[in-house]
Enzyme design. Structure first.
Site, short mmCIF file in Angstrom:
data_model
loop_
_atom_site.label_atom_id
_atom_site.label_comp_id
_atom_site.label_asym_id
_atom_site.label_seq_id
_atom_site.Cartn_x
_atom_site.Cartn_y
_atom_site.Cartn_z
N TYR A 116 -23.98 -61.01 -60.82
CA TYR A 116 -24.11 -61.68 -59.52
C TYR A 116 -22.87 -62.48 -59.12
O TYR A 116 -22.76 -62.90 -57.97
CB TYR A 116 -25.34 -62.58 -59.52
CG TYR A 116 -26.61 -61.80 -59.24
CD1 TYR A 116 -26.83 -61.18 -58.01
CD2 TYR A 116 -27.57 -61.64 -60.22
CE1 TYR A 116 -27.97 -60.45 -57.76
CE2 TYR A 116 -28.73 -60.91 -59.98
CZ TYR A 116 -28.91 -60.32 -58.75
OH TYR A 116 -30.03 -59.58 -58.50
N ASP A 130 -45.98 -43.84 -79.06
CA ASP A 130 -46.46 -42.54 -78.60
C ASP A 130 -45.95 -41.44 -79.54
O ASP A 130 -44.82 -41.52 -80.04
CB ASP A 130 -45.97 -42.24 -77.19
CG ASP A 130 -46.71 -43.05 -76.13
OD1 ASP A 130 -47.81 -43.54 -76.41
OD2 ASP A 130 -46.16 -43.18 -75.01
N GLU A 149 -45.33 -50.12 -79.01
CA GLU A 149 -44.39 -49.65 -77.98
C GLU A 149 -44.72 -50.20 -76.61
O GLU A 149 -43.84 -50.70 -75.90
CB GLU A 149 -44.41 -48.11 -77.93
CG GLU A 149 -43.58 -47.54 -76.78
CD GLU A 149 -43.74 -46.04 -76.63
OE1 GLU A 149 -43.31 -45.52 -75.58
OE2 GLU A 149 -44.29 -45.38 -77.53
#
Length: 396
Positions: free
Chosen positions: A109, A254, A196
């Protein structure tokens, strides 16, 4: 110690700038020449800076490099990469001199028009750290925390004097390592679970799973919300280094290529932060699940699984090229490619209610408190109990 490291970082930044200016002065035409000369072609010399190439695998004693060259043939301004690099270097230099930490977000920024995207700053900070063979923290640059933790038996003493008492029912933001003075771990801590997905983490937190009556003792649950941030990985590594060997550190991800890759980041480190893997990787982590190869035994129909996408297939094939990939992980990826289906944690909700012979989720198992009907809870209880009862219990 910190001052010595910062002195080294300052010297590295200044040497980089000096190298650029020296090369630039040699490449420029004679200042006293009045001829109309194109500065880009006035000399055969080019300005070349070499940075660590974090996209390639490091070899012992050999750090791959990439080059920034000016001038070069390009559609856009060929000086922009140099301008971006030295703006980042300038902000790092300022943070080190003033002893005021900065963040990648703050840096972005301060010059949005130049950087154009946050990823540019993120990449350059890590490029410089890898080039100097220092950590991001050694450059006095801090990343925003995103990891969460809940559970029982952990107190985090901060340098500010505050003490973070981890709750078994409410999530706490994992603090940056630079803010931590010391840890205090309860003697009865029995297990650690890395999750996860934040949604799964929040479910377990709401159910107060960390103190579940069917488990061998209290535990800790953490999530990096997908690919983990540095603060989460540092905490996992600290626990890995200091917890007794009989306390398992398990991961629930997963059963697909991306889940296994996230597990790999925790256990072996990430490709793009190879220069810090020695201090971030936690080799003792075990893959609790979900495994694609176990779904049929859980009573989950193939039709309940999502088909793999082109991105899933590309990721899986890319991971199979890794020479160090554990054989069992390799088999799981090959199973996914063969079946054309992927196993996400949420699929546990598809377990058939009539399934009563399964070794993990069978209904003939003792009731698990008031949460006996939740397949995820029963799955985790069975796996964690097995890991705690036998430290040599085979997980992936």
């Amino acid at each position: 110690m910190k001052n010595l490291v910062w002195d080294e970082a300052l010297e590295n930044v200044e040497d980089l700038v000096l190298s650029f200016l020296t090369q630039l002065s040699e490449a420029l035409p004679d200042a006293y020449s009045h001829s109309d000369v194109d500065l880009r072609t006035a000399s055969g010399k080019k300005v070349v800076l070499r940075l660590a190439d974090r996209t390639k695998e490091y070899c012992e004693g050999n750090t791959p490099q990439r080059q920034l060259v000016f001038p070069r043939q390009t559609r856009g301004p060929s000086a922009r990469p140099f301008a971006q690099l030295f703006r980042v270097a300038d902000l790092i230099h300022e943070a080190l001199l003033d002893d005021i930490p900065t963040t990648k977000r703050d840096m972005y920024y301060k010059d949005v028009q130049l950087f154009r995207s946050q990823s540019t700053v993120d990449r350059l900070v890590d490029d410089l750290a890898a080039t100097f063979q220092l950590s991001r923290a050694d450059l006095n640059v801090r990343a925003s925390s995103k990891g969460l933790i809940c559970g029982s038996g952990l107190f985090i003493h901060l340098k500010s004097g505050d003490v973070l008492n981890i709750s078994d029912s409410e999530a706490s933001l994992i603090p940056q390592a630079e803010d931590i003075e010391r840890f205090q771990v309860g003697e009865d801590l029995a297990w650690v679970l890395l999750v996860e997905k934040e949604a799964v983490f929040q479910t377990l937190c709401r159910l107060r799973f960390a103190i579940h009556e069917a488990l061998p003792g209290p535990g800790l649950i953490m999530t990096g919300k997908g690919y983990p941030d540095v603060a989460t990985r540092q905490l996992v590594r600290t626990l890995s280094d200091n917890l007794p060997a009989h306390v398992p550190i398990l991961a629930l991800v997963d059963g697909d290529a991306y889940g296994i890759d996230i597990l790999s980041v925790y256990k072996h480190g990430s490709t793009r932060m190879q220069h810090e893997n020695e201090h971030l990787a936690a080799a003792r982590i075990e893959w609790l699940g979900l495994w694609a190869s176990e779904l049929s035994s859980l009573g989950i129909d193939k039709e309940a699984l999502l088909p793999i996408t082109k991105h899933d297939e590309k990721k899986a094939r890319s991971m199979l090229k890794r020479r160090w990939l554990p054989a069992q992980w390799r088999r799981e990826l090959q199973h996914m490619l063969f079946s054309r289906r992927k196993a996400e944690i949420e699929v546990l909700g598809a377990v058939r209610a009539s399934r009563d012979a399964d070794p993990v989720l069978g209904r003939d198992r003792p009731a698990v408190g008031g949460q006996a009907g939740i397949p995820l809870v029963r799955y985790l209880v069975a796996k964690i109990c097995a890991a705690c009862a036998d430290p040599d219990h085979e997980l992936l």
